[in-house]
Write a protein that holds these residues in place. Structure first.
Motif, PDB file in Angstrom:
ATOM      1  N   LEU A  67       0.834  -1.205   0.000  1.00  0.00           N
ATOM      2  CA  LEU A  67       0.000   0.000   0.000  1.00  0.00           C
ATOM      3  C   LEU A  67       0.871   1.258   0.000  1.00  0.00           C
ATOM      4  O   LEU A  67       0.601   2.229  -0.726  1.00  0.00           O
ATOM      5  N   ARG A  68       1.907   1.243   0.788  1.00  0.00           N
ATOM      6  CA  ARG A  68       2.819   2.398   0.841  1.00  0.00           C
ATOM      7  C   ARG A  68       3.469   2.637  -0.517  1.00  0.00           C
ATOM      8  O   ARG A  68       3.592   3.780  -0.971  1.00  0.00           O
ATOM      9  N   GLU A  70       2.307   1.841  -3.452  1.00  0.00           N
ATOM     10  CA  GLU A  70       1.305   2.351  -4.377  1.00  0.00           C
ATOM     11  C   GLU A  70       1.060   3.842  -4.155  1.00  0.00           C
ATOM     12  O   GLU A  70       0.920   4.623  -5.113  1.00  0.00           O
ATOM     13  N   ILE A  71       0.993   4.232  -2.883  1.00  0.00           N
ATOM     14  CA  ILE A  71       0.741   5.643  -2.573  1.00  0.00           C
ATOM     15  C   ILE A  71       1.907   6.513  -3.038  1.00  0.00           C
ATOM     16  O   ILE A  71       1.718   7.611  -3.592  1.00  0.00           O
ATOM     17  N   GLU A  74       1.837   6.585  -6.946  1.00  0.00           N
ATOM     18  CA  GLU A  74       0.703   7.314  -7.526  1.00  0.00           C
ATOM     19  C   GLU A  74       0.009   8.130  -6.440  1.00  0.00           C
ATOM     20  O   GLU A  74      -1.081   7.787  -5.990  1.00  0.00           O
ATOM     21  N   PRO A  75       0.623   9.217  -6.026  1.00  0.00           N
ATOM     22  CA  PRO A  75       0.065  10.006  -4.910  1.00  0.00           C
ATOM     23  C   PRO A  75      -1.279  10.664  -5.217  1.00  0.00           C
ATOM     24  O   PRO A  75      -2.006  11.054  -4.297  1.00  0.00           O
ATOM     25  N   ARG A  77      -3.841   9.220  -6.722  1.00  0.00           N
ATOM     26  CA  ARG A  77      -4.961   8.275  -6.809  1.00  0.00           C
ATOM     27  C   ARG A  77      -5.960   8.512  -5.679  1.00  0.00           C
ATOM     28  O   ARG A  77      -5.600   8.946  -4.583  1.00  0.00           O
ATOM     29  N   GLY A  79      -8.413   7.742  -2.609  1.00  0.00           N
ATOM     30  CA  GLY A  79      -8.289   6.857  -1.453  1.00  0.00           C
ATOM     31  C   GLY A  79      -9.126   5.605  -1.585  1.00  0.00           C
ATOM     32  O   GLY A  79      -8.811   4.556  -1.013  1.00  0.00           O
ATOM     33  N   TYR A  82      -7.635   2.184  -2.528  1.00  0.00           N
ATOM     34  CA  TYR A  82      -6.842   1.404  -1.584  1.00  0.00           C
ATOM     35  C   TYR A  82      -7.715   0.635  -0.584  1.00  0.00           C
ATOM     36  O   TYR A  82      -7.204   0.001   0.325  1.00  0.00           O
TER      37      TYR A  82
END
Length: 270
Positions: A67-68, A70-71, A74-75, A77, A79, A82
């Motif tokens: 998850l980290r 991915e964030i 792609e900041p 995206r 919420g 997730y």
């Protein structure tokens, strides 16, 4: 003058009933041994649970790491993207907490009291603990728990403790004898008209027929180092419930441990 049996106000004193000091000491020893055995059983289970609880914890770490990543990648995206990963983290956390909660419940020194319950629910509650111990010893656990048995009035934690002792004995026997089939079956079924049987069936004969007769014999105060005294605690629990506990060999080289509990007047389904 008042005699030795008269109180200062002139009333005859009432002598206290005699106290059986030996019986009190035996009860104290039994209580200490039961507590020791409960924590000894928990200690054995904890070693097997290390592997079981590491699985959800490792999954949580992996999901959180993914998850980290991915964030960071792609900041922008939403919420909501997730939520699936967060749900998987939550599911694994609940699984780990459930294992720990059941272990704590088994180790807790609760007051003794009877309550009406479904014997299948009682066993299912500690099934994760049995499964953890089985996995750690490469043993297959199979549960056969009919859902239509009569309700029964028992001391919930005492019966759970007795079953864990019986199950631990079966797993230890398999580890010692190394039979080809490494399986323990825990099942319940009616035994006669007014009894319910909890049976632990395991795939080896670790004792002679004569030795099995003494498997659940009460322990002696001068023999507290007996490695089987925890099974004697099972006998005590059976006696408290006015039940019966026994062991026997079957024709197919398996051993059956039977714990029969009477169904009380309030133990029937309405």
């Amino acid at each position: 003058m008042p005699d030795g049996n008269t109180e200062p106000n002139g009333n005859a004193s009432k002598s206290a009933p005699p106290v059986d000091k030996d019986s009190l000491e035996i009860d104290r020893v039994r209580a200490r041994l039961a507590t020791f055995e409960r924590f000894n059983t928990v200690g054995e289970l904890a070693r097997g649970i290390v592997h079981e609880i590491n699985q959800p914890l490792a999954a949580i770490a992996n999901y959180a790491s993914a998850l980290r990543s991915e964030i960071v990648a792609e900041p922008d995206r939403s919420g909501a993207d997730y939520l699936q990963t967060l749900s998987e983290i939550e599911e694994q956390a609940i699984r780990a907490a459930s294992i720990v909660r059941n272990l704590r419940r088994l180790s807790r020194r609760a007051e003794s009291y009877h309550r009406i319950c479904d014997i299948a629910d009682l066993i299912s509650e500690i099934a994760p603990l049995m499964q953890s111990q089985a996995v750690g010893c490469d043993v297959l656990l199979r549960l056969d728990l009919p859902s239509d048995l009569s309700l029964i009035s028992v001391d919930y934690h005492q019966v759970q403790h007795a079953l864990m002792c019986m199950f631990s004995h079966a797993v230890a026997a398999i580890c010692e004898r190394q039979p080809r089939e490494r399986q323990v079956v825990v099942r319940t079924n009616p035994s006669g008209v007014n009894e319910i049987e909890i049976a632990v069936l395991y795939s080896c004969c670790d004792r002679s027929a004569e030795e099995l007769k003494g498997l659940f014999q009460p322990f002696k105060l001068n023999d507290l180092t007996n490695s089987n005294f925890h099974l004697a605690v099972c006998r005590r629990i059976a006696d408290i419930h006015h039940g019966n506990i026994s062991a026997e060999h079957l024709d197919d080289d398996r051993t059956l441990l039977r714990f029969c509990l009477p169904i009380g007047p309030k133990g029937h389904r309405s």
